[in-house]
Design a protein around this motif. Structure first.
Motif, PDB file in Angstrom:
ATOM      1  N   THR A  46       0.823  -1.201   0.000  1.00 19.05           N
ATOM      2  CA  THR A  46       0.000   0.000   0.000  1.00 19.05           C
ATOM      3  C   THR A  46       0.857   1.252   0.000  1.00 19.05           C
ATOM      4  OG1 THR A  46      -1.760  -1.161   1.190  1.00 19.05           O
ATOM      5  CG2 THR A  46      -1.801   1.241   1.246  1.00 19.05           C
ATOM      6  N   SER A  47       1.922   1.252   0.783  1.00 16.72           N
ATOM      7  CA  SER A  47       2.806   2.417   0.833  1.00 16.72           C
ATOM      8  C   SER A  47       3.458   2.677  -0.516  1.00 16.72           C
ATOM      9  CB  SER A  47       3.891   2.207   1.897  1.00 16.72           C
ATOM     10  OG  SER A  47       3.326   2.075   3.177  1.00 16.72           O
ATOM     11  N   ASP A  50       0.798   4.146  -2.857  1.00 19.25           N
ATOM     12  CA  ASP A  50       0.483   5.522  -2.478  1.00 19.25           C
ATOM     13  C   ASP A  50       1.589   6.480  -2.901  1.00 19.25           C
ATOM     14  OD1 ASP A  50      -1.808   4.556  -1.406  1.00 19.25           O
ATOM     15  OD2 ASP A  50      -1.275   4.895   0.695  1.00 19.25           O
ATOM     16  N   VAL A  54       1.189   9.593  -5.516  1.00 18.01           N
ATOM     17  CA  VAL A  54       1.543  10.962  -5.115  1.00 18.01           C
ATOM     18  C   VAL A  54       2.579  11.536  -6.080  1.00 18.01           C
ATOM     19  CG1 VAL A  54       2.669  12.352  -3.340  1.00 18.01           C
ATOM     20  CG2 VAL A  54       0.933  10.677  -2.690  1.00 18.01           C
ATOM     21  N   THR A 281      -4.936  -1.193  -5.704  1.00 20.13           N
ATOM     22  CA  THR A 281      -5.658  -0.420  -4.713  1.00 20.13           C
ATOM     23  C   THR A 281      -7.029  -0.095  -5.274  1.00 20.13           C
ATOM     24  OG1 THR A 281      -5.516   1.487  -3.210  1.00 20.13           O
ATOM     25  CG2 THR A 281      -4.862   1.857  -5.502  1.00 20.13           C
ATOM     26  N   ARG A 285      -9.214   5.330  -3.782  1.00 19.41           N
ATOM     27  CA  ARG A 285      -7.896   5.737  -3.275  1.00 19.41           C
ATOM     28  C   ARG A 285      -7.066   6.389  -4.381  1.00 19.41           C
ATOM     29  NH1 ARG A 285      -5.833   4.430   1.525  1.00 19.41           N
ATOM     30  NH2 ARG A 285      -3.596   4.694   1.892  1.00 19.41           N
ATOM     31  N   LEU A 289      -5.728  10.319  -4.061  1.00 18.85           N
ATOM     32  CA  LEU A 289      -4.319  10.702  -4.106  1.00 18.85           C
ATOM     33  C   LEU A 289      -4.018  11.568  -5.328  1.00 18.85           C
ATOM     34  CD1 LEU A 289      -2.736   7.339  -2.921  1.00 18.85           C
ATOM     35  CD2 LEU A 289      -2.880   9.481  -1.644  1.00 18.85           C
TER      36      LEU A 289
END
Length: 340
Positions: A46-47, A50, A54, A281, A285, A289
């Motif tokens: 997930t990190s 993300d 970003v 994801t 989400r 983001l």
């Protein structure tokens, strides 16, 4: 396929078609080379997703200032030829093994979507040359609010009254943002960016309506769109008599670097990251983001370009962000309730 899947990417830029937004990706298509995340701890996966999303939002946020530093009102079409020539060429190389499987439907729809995308980029590029980078990035975010209002074939799913309240908040923010130095008639650049936001919403709506239920390859469709923008820009650069000459002659080393950055980072890189991330994801989400793009646009404009920072402009930016995020939340909740 639910309406949320079709419209979740309303803020997606550069005509990049998210597979969950507009088309159905063939199940076995491998769209992003690299290491599989199978067996990787969920938190680590997930990190990574993300951070990648970003990074896309940051590149898109920086694109307004980059375009403003390269293009001028006299070189818009030549600049677009260079930008999309590089982007389409790079994407064609990456997709070469798959291009022979392009269908007539993909070609026809890709050209149609590309023609609409051409209008978006012409409006955005002319607009950003005549307004601030931060204004451009914030105003274009109204696409998120406008897209569900168009509705298209899904108009039967009525929007709640609170959605119109969110729209009013966002519009009030735009009014304050464009009047931050005193209440006057909005500038031409602001109006062009606002019009581009409407056409962006139309672009997403048309894609959703015409591609629903069809087996289309999103990567090939994206390439066709980029190639269409390239052809349109090349034609109009000849019609207005500018050609490539002025754009090339006025291009500095930093200008070339920014153009390559816009073509590769803001288009090709962003496309592959989205295609990779959407499989790891949720669409909500991804939208959340990528929806931070206006924040980055404003930050780059203020910190690097010296865009004016007044109490009115800060309040306007806050209202735009609050209104668009409120609208996104309402629409997501509505789609979740109708799909259950």
């Amino acid at each position: 396929m639910s309406r949320q899947d079709l419209f979740e990417g309303a803020s997606i830029r550069e005509g990049i078609i998210n597979a969950r937004v507009s088309v159905t990706e063939p199940p076995r298509a491998k769209v992003f080379p690299g290491r599989s995340f199978r067996g990787t701890p969920r938190r680590s996966r997930t990190s990574s997703v993300d951070l990648a999303l970003v990074a896309v939002a940051v590149t898109w946020g920086s694109s307004y200032l980059a375009a403003k530093n390269v293009a001028t009102p006299d070189t818009v079409f030549g600049f677009l030829v260079l930008r999309f020539g590089i982007g389409a060429g790079a994407l064609a190389i990456l997709l070469a093994p798959r291009l022979r499987r392009t269908t007539r439907t993909e070609l026809a729809l890709g050209v149609l979507f590309g023609l609409i995308l051409s209008v978006i980029f012409v409006l955005e590029t002319f607009g950003v040359t005549q307004t601030s980078a931060s204004n451009a990035g914030l105003i274009i975010s109204l696409t998120i609010v406008i897209t569900p209002l168009l509705g298209g074939r899904h108009r039967a799913l009525a929007l709640p009254r609170t959605y119109y309240g969110a729209t009013a908040v966002a519009v009030a923010g735009i009014v304050l943002l464009t009047q931050s130095t005193g209440f006057t008639v909005p500038g031409l650049g602001d109006l062009l960016i606002l019009l581009a936001a409407f056409v962006r919403a139309l672009h997403v709506t048309v894609i959703a309506n015409l591609s629903a239920g069809k087996q289309l390859d999103s990567s090939r469709m994206t390439l066709i769109q980029l190639a269409t923008v390239l052809v349109v820009a090349a034609v109009f650069s000849q019609v207005d008599g500018s050609g490539l000459g002025p754009a090339v002659r006025t291009m500095t080393m930093s200008g070339w670097a920014l153009t390559v950055y816009l073509a590769l980072a803001c288009t090709v890189f962003a496309f592959f990251v989205q295609m990779w991330a959407v499989r790891r994801t949720s669409p909500a989400r991804v939208s959340l983001l990528l929806g931070t793009e206006p924040l980055w646009a404003a930050a780059f404009g203020v910190l690097l370009a010296g865009d004016p920072l007044t109490v009115v402009s800060v309040l306007g930016a806050a209202l735009v962000l609050a209104g668009t995020n409120w609208a996104r939340t309402i629409d997501n909740e509505r789609q979740n309730s109708t799909s259950m």
